[in-house]
Design a protein around this motif. Structure first.
Motif, mmCIF file in Angstrom:
data_model
loop_
_atom_site.group_PDB
_atom_site.id
_atom_site.type_symbol
_atom_site.label_atom_id
_atom_site.label_comp_id
_atom_site.label_asym_id
_atom_site.label_seq_id
_atom_site.Cartn_x
_atom_site.Cartn_y
_atom_site.Cartn_z
ATOM 1 N N ASP A 16 0.834 -1.210 0.000
ATOM 2 C CA ASP A 16 0.000 0.000 0.000
ATOM 3 C C ASP A 16 0.866 1.257 0.000
ATOM 4 N N LEU A 20 1.126 4.215 -3.037
ATOM 5 C CA LEU A 20 1.070 5.662 -2.804
ATOM 6 C C LEU A 20 2.327 6.355 -3.332
ATOM 7 N N ARG A 30 -0.984 14.193 -2.389
ATOM 8 C CA ARG A 30 -0.509 13.482 -1.200
ATOM 9 C C ARG A 30 0.666 14.148 -0.505
ATOM 10 N N LEU A 147 3.157 10.652 3.455
ATOM 11 C CA LEU A 147 2.830 9.289 3.025
ATOM 12 C C LEU A 147 2.034 8.565 4.104
ATOM 13 N N ALA A 150 -1.459 9.806 4.042
ATOM 14 C CA ALA A 150 -2.165 9.272 2.877
ATOM 15 C C ALA A 150 -2.502 7.793 3.046
#
Length: 160
Positions: A16, A20, A30, A147, A150
């Motif tokens: 994941d 991103l 982001r 990050l 996000a």
């Protein structure tokens, strides 16, 4: 050559975090320091992918940077290069799945190496090395925190 490295933990799976990190169209939404992204190469994300973005500097002002993907090993390692005035930069993102507090998360280390390519680049590095390293560290920590945000409500970055 100067090197700055920052490590943080993001409470999300490495796949994941990788998604991103490599989603270029969503990058500006982001990362608080990143402006609009202009893709310079067609095709899927991977070695050879290049883009241009405007970055807000920690001390104020903006800088337009171009990035080129040198290596991409999903979801563990991403290496970018960027050329500056008299200096080449190499940015390495390393993602490692770990267990913390009985939960899966990702240890993310981002390293920026600056290699002078011209004599004036060496002089600037000598004169501003410590100040520049602190500014780079602030920027890398901000990107890691962005990050984590996000990644969702459970995302967090802590010093390693």
């Amino acid at each position: 050559m100067s090197t700055v490295a920052v490590t943080g933990f993001i409470e999300a799976h490495a796949v994941d975090v990788w998604r991103l990190l490599t989603d270029l169209p969503g990058r500006a939404a982001r990362l608080s320091a990143a402006g609009p992204v202009e893709l310079l190469t067609p095709g899927p994300f991977g070695p050879g992918t290049a883009w241009r973005e405007e970055r807000t500097q920690p001390g104020g002002g903006t800088l337009t940077e171009e990035f080129l993907v040198v290596e991409a090993r999903a979801p563990h390692r991403l290496v970018l290069c960027s050329s500056g005035a008299g200096v080449d930069y190499r940015i390495t993102w390393s993602l490692q799945s770990v267990q913390r507090r009985r939960r899966g998360c990702t240890a993310v280390t981002v390293t920026q190496e600056a290699v002078p390519t011209a004599p004036y680049g060496r002089v600037v590095a000598l004169l501003l090395g410590g100040l520049a390293a602190r500014a780079v560290e602030v920027a890398l920590r901000r990107d890691l925190a962005d990050l984590a945000l996000a990644a969702g409500a459970t995302g967090s970055v802590e010093a390693a």
